[in-house]
Write an enzyme that holds these catalytic residues in place. Structure first.
Site, PDB file in Angstrom:
ATOM      1  CE1 TYR A 153      42.730 -66.906  47.870  1.00 40.02           C
ATOM      2  CE2 TYR A 153      43.644 -68.927  48.792  1.00 40.02           C
ATOM      3  CZ  TYR A 153      43.782 -67.799  47.999  1.00 40.02           C
ATOM      4  OH  TYR A 153      44.963 -67.576  47.315  1.00 40.02           O
ATOM      5  CB  ALA A 154      40.277 -73.735  49.413  1.00 41.45           C
ATOM      6  CB  ALA A 155      35.517 -73.288  47.037  1.00 42.02           C
ATOM      7  CE  LYS A 157      43.299 -67.427  44.111  1.00 40.91           C
ATOM      8  NZ  LYS A 157      43.847 -66.699  42.958  1.00 40.91           N
TER       9      LYS A 157
HETATM   10  N1  LIG Z   1      50.438 -64.711  48.885  1.00 43.23           N
HETATM   11  C1  LIG Z   1      50.211 -66.013  48.899  1.00 43.23           C
HETATM   12  O1  LIG Z   1      50.654 -66.748  49.821  1.00 43.23           O
HETATM   13  C2  LIG Z   1      49.433 -66.655  47.781  1.00 43.23           C
HETATM   14  C3  LIG Z   1      49.357 -68.058  47.741  1.00 43.23           C
HETATM   15  C4  LIG Z   1      48.637 -68.673  46.719  1.00 43.23           C
HETATM   16  C5  LIG Z   1      48.000 -67.897  45.770  1.00 43.23           C
HETATM   17  N2  LIG Z   1      48.069 -66.552  45.827  1.00 43.23           N
HETATM   18  C6  LIG Z   1      47.372 -65.782  44.799  1.00 43.23           C
HETATM   19  O2  LIG Z   1      48.287 -64.957  44.133  1.00 43.23           O
HETATM   20  C7  LIG Z   1      47.610 -63.802  43.656  1.00 43.23           C
HETATM   21  C8  LIG Z   1      48.366 -62.561  44.084  1.00 43.23           C
HETATM   22  O3  LIG Z   1      48.393 -62.533  45.485  1.00 43.23           O
HETATM   23  P1  LIG Z   1      49.402 -61.645  46.321  1.00 43.23           P
HETATM   24  O4  LIG Z   1      49.800 -62.462  47.467  1.00 43.23           O
HETATM   25  O5  LIG Z   1      50.419 -61.034  45.430  1.00 43.23           O
HETATM   26  O6  LIG Z   1      48.367 -60.557  46.873  1.00 43.23           O
HETATM   27  P2  LIG Z   1      48.433 -58.971  46.985  1.00 43.23           P
HETATM   28  O7  LIG Z   1      47.279 -58.596  47.842  1.00 43.23           O
HETATM   29  O8  LIG Z   1      49.803 -58.525  47.368  1.00 43.23           O
HETATM   30  O9  LIG Z   1      48.152 -58.512  45.476  1.00 43.23           O
HETATM   31  C9  LIG Z   1      46.911 -58.724  44.881  1.00 43.23           C
HETATM   32  C10 LIG Z   1      46.621 -57.565  43.935  1.00 43.23           C
HETATM   33  O10 LIG Z   1      45.385 -57.830  43.285  1.00 43.23           O
HETATM   34  C11 LIG Z   1      44.652 -56.614  43.273  1.00 43.23           C
HETATM   35  N3  LIG Z   1      43.233 -56.883  43.190  1.00 43.23           N
HETATM   36  C12 LIG Z   1      42.466 -57.522  44.121  1.00 43.23           C
HETATM   37  N4  LIG Z   1      41.189 -57.527  43.716  1.00 43.23           N
HETATM   38  C13 LIG Z   1      41.151 -56.879  42.530  1.00 43.23           C
HETATM   39  C14 LIG Z   1      40.111 -56.562  41.629  1.00 43.23           C
HETATM   40  N5  LIG Z   1      38.841 -56.877  41.892  1.00 43.23           N
HETATM   41  N6  LIG Z   1      40.414 -55.906  40.492  1.00 43.23           N
HETATM   42  C15 LIG Z   1      41.696 -55.552  40.225  1.00 43.23           C
HETATM   43  N7  LIG Z   1      42.721 -55.813  41.045  1.00 43.23           N
HETATM   44  C16 LIG Z   1      42.445 -56.473  42.180  1.00 43.23           C
HETATM   45  C17 LIG Z   1      45.014 -55.923  44.578  1.00 43.23           C
HETATM   46  O11 LIG Z   1      44.725 -54.531  44.548  1.00 43.23           O
HETATM   47  C18 LIG Z   1      46.494 -56.227  44.693  1.00 43.23           C
HETATM   48  O12 LIG Z   1      47.287 -55.242  44.068  1.00 43.23           O
HETATM   49  C19 LIG Z   1      46.185 -63.887  44.188  1.00 43.23           C
HETATM   50  O13 LIG Z   1      45.338 -64.407  43.193  1.00 43.23           O
HETATM   51  C20 LIG Z   1      46.314 -64.855  45.352  1.00 43.23           C
HETATM   52  O14 LIG Z   1      45.112 -65.523  45.622  1.00 43.23           O
HETATM   53  C21 LIG Z   1      48.774 -65.910  46.811  1.00 43.23           C
END
Ligand SMILES: NC(=O)c1ccc[n+]([C@@H]2O[C@H](COP(=O)([O-])OP(=O)(O)OC[C@H]3O[C@@H](n4cnc5c(N)ncnc54)[C@H](O)[C@@H]3O)[C@@H](O)[C@H]2O)c1
Length: 248
Positions: A153-155, A157
Site C-alpha cells: 500500500y505504502a509503495a 501511495k
Molecule cells: N482513511 C485513511 O486513514 C487514509 C489515510 C491516508 C490516505 N487515504 C486515502 O484516501 C483515499 C480515500 O480513502 P477513504 O479512507 O475515504 O476510503 P473509503 O474506503 O471510505 O473510500 C474509498 C472509495 O473509493 C472507492 N473505490 C475504491 N476502488 C475503486 C475503483 N477501482 N474505482 C472506483 N472507485 C473505487 C470505494 O468504492 C470507496 O467509495 C484513498 O485513496 C486512501 O488510500 C486514506
C-alpha cells in the site's frame, strides 16, 4: 462567497469516506461535481445527500478499467461542459506482511491506487483549462513514513506522490497545478475495515499516533478544497500533509 461557484469538478472515490465528504463540501460551495465510484449504492446515497448551491452527477465506474475511465471522463465533459478541477480520491488498502505478500496484492493495489489515478489524470488533463486547471491526488502519509505490514500500500501511495510531483512539473507550462494531499489516519470505512495481522508485533503503531488523534473525513475534505481552490493558487508540485502531526 462560494469558492466553487460554477466550477466543474471530476472526483473519484465519491461514495465513501474522504471522497464523500469532499463532494459534500464542494457542492455546498457551489461546484458541479461529476462524482465517480464503483460502488453504485453508496454513490446514489451520497448524491442524494449532497445539497447546496452546486450539484452532483453520480457516475458508476471502476478507475482501474481503462475503457471505463475514458468513458467517464467523456461523460463528465459532456455533462459539465468541461472539467476545471480533477480530484483523485479513490483508493484501496490492504495489510500485506512481507512473508505473505502476493503478486495479486501488488497488482491490485497498484492497479487502483496508481494506475487508476494516472488514467484519470491522462484522460482529464487535455480538458483542463490553461492557467486555472487543478489536479489534486490523494496520496498518504504512508508514502513517506514507514508503516509495518503496509509495504505494498505504502509503495502504491509513494508512486502516487512521485507521479503527482512529476506531473506538476510537466503541466506547469500550461499553468495547471498538481497537488498531492497526504492524510494520516482518518476515520473512514477504509480504516475501520483494515485488520492488522494477528500474532504480529503492532507496538510500532502506538509510536506513530498523530498529535491530534484521527482526522474526520471533513477535515481532510477541507484541505482538499483549499488545494483545489484559488486560495491554494500558489501551491503546486508540493505535498500537503494533513496528518495531525504524526510526523512531528
Ligand atoms: N482513511 C485513511 O486513514 C487514509 C489515510 C491516508 C490516505 N487515504 C486515502 O484516501 C483515499 C480515500 O480513502 P477513504 O479512507 O475515504 O476510503 P473509503 O474506503 O471510505 O473510500 C474509498 C472509495 O473509493 C472507492 N473505490 C475504491 N476502488 C475503486 C475503483 N477501482 N474505482 C472506483 N472507485 C473505487 C470505494 O468504492 C470507496 O467509495 C484513498 O485513496 C486512501 O488510500 C486514506
Amino acid at each position: 462567497m462560494n469558492r466553487f461557484d460554477g466550477v466543474s469538478v471530476l472526483l473519484t472515490g465519491a461514495a465513501s469516506g474522504i471522497g464523500r465528504a469532499t463532494v459534500h463540501r464542494l457542492v455546498a460551495e457551489g461546484a458541479a461535481v461529476f462524482a465517480v465510484d464503483r460502488a453504485a449504492d453508496g454513490l446514489a446515497a451520497m448524491a442524494e445527500s449532497a445539497t447546496g448551491a452546486g450539484r452532483c452527477v453520480p457516475h458508476v465506474a471502476d478507475i482501474s478499467d481503462e475503457a471505463m475511465v475514458i468513458e467517464a471522463v467523456q461523460a463528465a465533459v459532456t455533462e459539465l461542459a468541461g472539467i476545471e478541477v480533477v480530484i483523485n480520491v479513490a483508493g484501496i488498502h490492504r495489510t500485506t506482511p512481507i512473508d505473505t505478500l502476493t503478486v495479486e496484492d501488488l497488482n491490485r493495489l497498484f492497479s487502483v491506487n496508481l494506475v487508476g489515478t494516472a488514467l484519470v489524470c491522462r484522460e482529464a488533463s487535455a480538458h483542463l483549462p490553461d492557467r486555472t486547471g487543478v489536479i489534486v491526488n490523494v496520496a498518504s502519509a504512508a508514502a513517506t513514513q514507514g508503516n509495518p505490514y503496509m509495504t505494498a500500500y505504502a509503495a502504491s501511495k509513494g508512486a502516487v506522490l512521485a507521479f503527482s510531483l512529476s506531473l506538476a512539473a510537466e503541466v506547469a507550462g500550461r499553468g495547471i497545478r498538481v497537488v498531492p494531499v497526504s492524510p494520516g489516519t482518518v476515520d473512514t470505512p477504509l480504516t475501520s475495515s483494515s485488520v492488522l495481522p494477528a500474532g504480529r508485533d503492532v507496538s510500532y503503531f502506538a509510536r506513530i499516533r498523530s498529535l491530534l488523534g484521527s482526522a474526520t473525513p471533513e477535515q481532510v475534505a477541507s484541505t482538499i478544497a483549499f488545494a483545489a481552490s484559488a486560495d491554494g493558487g500558489y501551491v503546486t508540485g508540493a505535498e500537503i500533509r494533513v496528518d495531525g502531526g504524526s510526523g512531528a
